[in-house]
Design an enzyme around this catalytic site. Structure first.
Site, PDB file in Angstrom:
ATOM      1  N   GLY A 239     -22.623 -17.712  32.109  1.00  0.00           N
ATOM      2  CA  GLY A 239     -23.298 -18.736  32.881  1.00  0.00           C
ATOM      3  C   GLY A 239     -22.737 -20.130  32.678  1.00  0.00           C
ATOM      4  N   VAL A 243     -13.701 -17.607  29.305  1.00  0.00           N
ATOM      5  CA  VAL A 243     -12.840 -17.521  28.137  1.00  0.00           C
ATOM      6  C   VAL A 243     -11.489 -16.969  28.565  1.00  0.00           C
ATOM      7  CG1 VAL A 243     -12.547 -16.590  25.804  1.00  0.00           C
ATOM      8  CG2 VAL A 243     -14.834 -17.136  26.645  1.00  0.00           C
ATOM      9  N   ASP A 353     -28.170 -19.429  17.959  1.00  0.00           N
ATOM     10  CA  ASP A 353     -27.901 -18.286  18.846  1.00  0.00           C
ATOM     11  C   ASP A 353     -27.218 -17.152  18.077  1.00  0.00           C
ATOM     12  OD1 ASP A 353     -28.051 -16.928  21.262  1.00  0.00           O
ATOM     13  OD2 ASP A 353     -26.098 -17.635  21.953  1.00  0.00           O
TER      14      ASP A 353
END
Length: 526
Positions: A239, A243, A353
Site C-alpha cells: 500500500g 521494493v 509492526d
C-alpha cells in the site's frame, strides 16, 4: 520544530561521471549480447542469400551480372566473417568495451567493403544499395554505439563505393568493356557521384536511427536510476510502496531499495513521517537489525531508502510452508529479535509492526538461522519534541493480527511494551502455526486484541511446549502494558527459564537450511 535532513543524508544527484560510468558498463554487456545476435543474423542472411542467388535467380538476372561467381563467393565470405565473429564472441570471457568495439568495427567495415567491391565488379552500372543499406540499418537497429561510430560507417561505405568502382575499372577488363559500351571512362565518372550521394543518404539516415535509439537507451537507463542506485527489477509492492533489487552504480553492491508511494490523502505528511522514521532506523547498528545504507528523494519527490540485500525466508513463509517451529528454535530466534529491539528501545525507538513477515532468517558468515529484523517503516521515537504532529492521534498503525491493545485504543502513550506484545503474538504463531485470534475481519481482530484473553500455545500446538514457555507467552500478551515484561532485559531473563531439554544447535540449523533453502532475491514485506 522543522524536520531537516542532515547534510550527509540529503539527496545526492549522481555525478555525470557516475551516471556515464554505469551507463557505459550496462551498454558494454548489451553490446556483447547484440554482437552475438547480429553475428547469428548475418550468418543466417548470408547463407539464405547464397541459396537464393544460386537456385532462385533466373537466366535473365544472371545475364546482367558481369562476374556471377564473385556474387556467390561473396556470400560465403560474408558468412565466414560473421561465423568467425560469433566463435570469438562466444569464447570471449573479458567483455571489455575496447575489445567488443574492435570486433564490431572490423566485422561491419569489412562487410561494407566487401559489398561495395562485389557490387563494383558484378553490377558496375548500379550502386549496391540493398546490401549496404541492410548492413547499415541492421547495425543501427541492433548494435548500441555512439553517433560518431555510425557516421564513420556511412562515410566508409560511401568512400568505399567510389574507390572500388575506380579500382574495378582499372583491374577488370570485363568492367572496362561494360563501360565502353556506355561511353567509357567519362560515363563511369559521371554516374558515380549521384550513386555515392544515395549511399551517403542511407548512411545519414542510419546515423539518425542510431542517435534516436542511443538516446532512448540512455533515457531508459536514467529512468532506472534512483540516486546512486540502478534498479534491476521489482520484487514486491504494498500500500505504501514498492521494493526493488538494485545495485550501487559505482560499487555494484547488491541492495534492496524501497520506494514509498503514498496515497493522495495526507501524502506530504506521510513522506515527512517516513523520512524522519528512516533517519531514526538508520541510527541502529545491532547485527540483527537490517542495515540501512542510504535514503533520499527522487526528482519527482518520492522518498526511498536502501537496505542490505538478504537471501533466505521470513517467519511467515517458514511456518506457512513447513509448519510450527520447535520450542528450542523459537527461543533461539527470540533471543536475536530481542537483541535488535533492545538496542532500538534503548534509543527510545519502538518498532510498532513486529510480525512474522518482518523477521527474516538468513545466513551470515556461516551462521545459520541468523535473524534480521526488517521494516522499521512505522518506527516511532518516544522522546522527540515538536514532531508529534507527524503521528496522528486516533490513527491505528501496525498489523491487525499482531497489534497491541493500547494501539487498538489509539493511546498516545504507546511505548516499547507494545513491541513486547507484538513479539508475544509472533511467538504464538511460531509455536502453533495459528494466529493468536482467528477472527474473520480486522474489526473483530482489533476487538479480540483489546478484550479477549488468549489461550496458552500448548492447547493449540501439536509440538511439545514447556509450561514455562506457555507462561512466558501469556505474560507478553497481557492486555495492560504494566503486566508485561517491562523491557528486553527482563524479557531475555525470563526467556532463559523457558529452555527446553535440548538447545537449538548450528548443526540442526545448517541441516534444516540444506534441505529447505530456496534461492530468493529478497523477501521484505513492502
Amino acid at each position: 520544530m522543522p524536520i531537516t535532513m542532515p547534510l550527509c543524508c540529503k539527496k545526492k544527484e549522481p555525478s555525470p561521471a557516475q551516471t556515464s560510468d554505469s551507463f557505459q558498463k550496462e551498454r558494454c554487456g548489451l553490446l556483447h549480447q547484440r554482437l552475438i545476435l547480429v553475428s547469428y543474423l548475418g550468418l543466417t542472411l548470408s547463407v539464405i542469400g547464397w541459396v537464393i542467388t544460386k537456385y532462385l535467380w533466373g537466366p535473365v538476372q544472371w545475364e546482367s551480372v558481369i562476374a556471377p561467381n564473385w556474387v556467390l563467393i561473396s556470400k560465403w565470405i560474408h558468412a565466414a566473417s560473421f561465423a568467425g565473429a560469433l566463435l570469438f564472441l562466444r569464447s570471449l570471457k573479458d567483455w571489455r568495451a575496447g575489445t567488443l568495439r574492435t570486433i564490431d568495427n572490423v566485422v561491419f567495415h569489412f562487410n561494407l567493403l566487401l559489398a561495395t567491391w562485389v557490387g563494383a565488379i558484378a553490377f558496375p552500372a548500379e550502386a549496391p544499395l540493398f546490401p549496404i543499406s541492410l548492413i547499415l540499418f541492421v547495425h543501427a537497429a541492433f548494435v548500441p554505439c555512439l553517433l560518431s561510430c555510425q557516421i564513420s560507417m556511412g562515410v566508409w561505405a560511401t568512400l568505399g563505393f567510389v574507390v572500388m568502382r575506380f579500382l574495378s575499372y582499372l583491374w577488370f577488363p570485363s568492367v572496362q568493356t561494360f563501360w565502353e559500351t556506355r561511353g567509357g571512362y567519362d560515363a563511369m565518372v559521371g554516374a558515380t557521384p549521384a550513386q555515392a550521394i544515395q549511399i551517403a543518404i542511407y548512411g545519414l539516415v542510419s546515423a539518425l536511427v542510431t542517435k534516436t535509439l542511443y538516446n532512448m537507451r540512455k533515457d531508459l537507463h536514467q529512468a532506472k536510476q534512483v540516486g546512486n542506485y540502478i534498479l534491476e527489477k521489482e520484487i514486491g509492492s504494498g500500500g505504501m510502496g514498492k521494493v526493488y533489487i538494485a545495485h550501487h552504480a559505482m560499487m555494484h553492491r547488491p541492495t534492496a531499495l524501497k520506494m514509498l508511494v503514498p496515497g493522495d490523502d495526507d501524502s506530504g505528511a506521510a513522506i515527512q513521517r517516513f523520512e524522519r522514521e528512516v533517519q531514526l532506523a538508520s541510527t541502529l547498528s545491532h547485527p540483527n537489525t537490517i542495515s540501512i545504507y542510504d535514503f533520499g528523494r527522487t526528482d519527482d519527490n518520492k522518498f526511498f531508502y536502501v537496505m542490505e540485500f538478504l537471501d533466505g525466508l521470513n517467519l511467515q513463509e517458514i511456518v506457512e510452508k513447513y509448519g510450527p517451529l520447535p520450542a528450542a528454535r523459537t527461543i533461539h530466534i527470540l533471543r536475536q529479535v530481542a537483541g535488535s529491539l533492545g538496542e532500538a528501545h534503548n534509543k527510545d525507538i519502538i518498532h510498532r509492526d513486529i510480525k512474522p513477515a518482518n523477521i527474516f532468517l538468513t545466513e551470515r558468515g556461516g551462521i545459520y538461522d541468523f535473524v534480521k529484523v526488517l521494516d522499521f517503516g512505522l518506527a516511532k521515537e518516544m522522546k522527540i519534541d515538536g514532531a508529534s504532529h507527524l503521528t496522528k492521534t486516533g490513527v491505528i498503525f501496525g498489523t491487525p493480527r499482531y497489534i497491541a491493545p493500547e494501539m487498538v485504543y489509539g493511546s498516545s502513550k504507546v511505548d516499547h511494551r507494545a513491541d513486547i506484545y507484538n513479539l508475544g503474538a509472533v511467538t504464538f504463531w511460531l509455536l502453533t502455526g495459528q494466529p493468536l485470534f482467528a477472527a474473520s475481519s480486522n474489526v473483530e481482530l482489533l476487538v479480540d486484541h483489546a478484550k479477549t484473553d488468549p489461550k496458552p500455545p500448548s492447547e493449540l500446538s501439536e509440538i511439545a511446549i514447556p509450561e514455562a514457555l506457555d507462561r512466558f507467552v501469556l505474560r507478553c500478551l497481557a492486555k495492560k502494558p504494566e503486566d508485561r515484561f517491562q523491557n528486553m532485559d527482563e524479557f531475555l531473563g525470563a526467556l532463559e527459564t523457558c529452555e527446553p531439554n535440548r538447545l537449538w544447535t548450528q548443526n540442526q540449523a545448517r541441516e534444516w537450511w540444506s534441505l529447505h533453502r530456496q534461492p530468493v532475491d529478497f523477501a521484505e514485506a513492502a
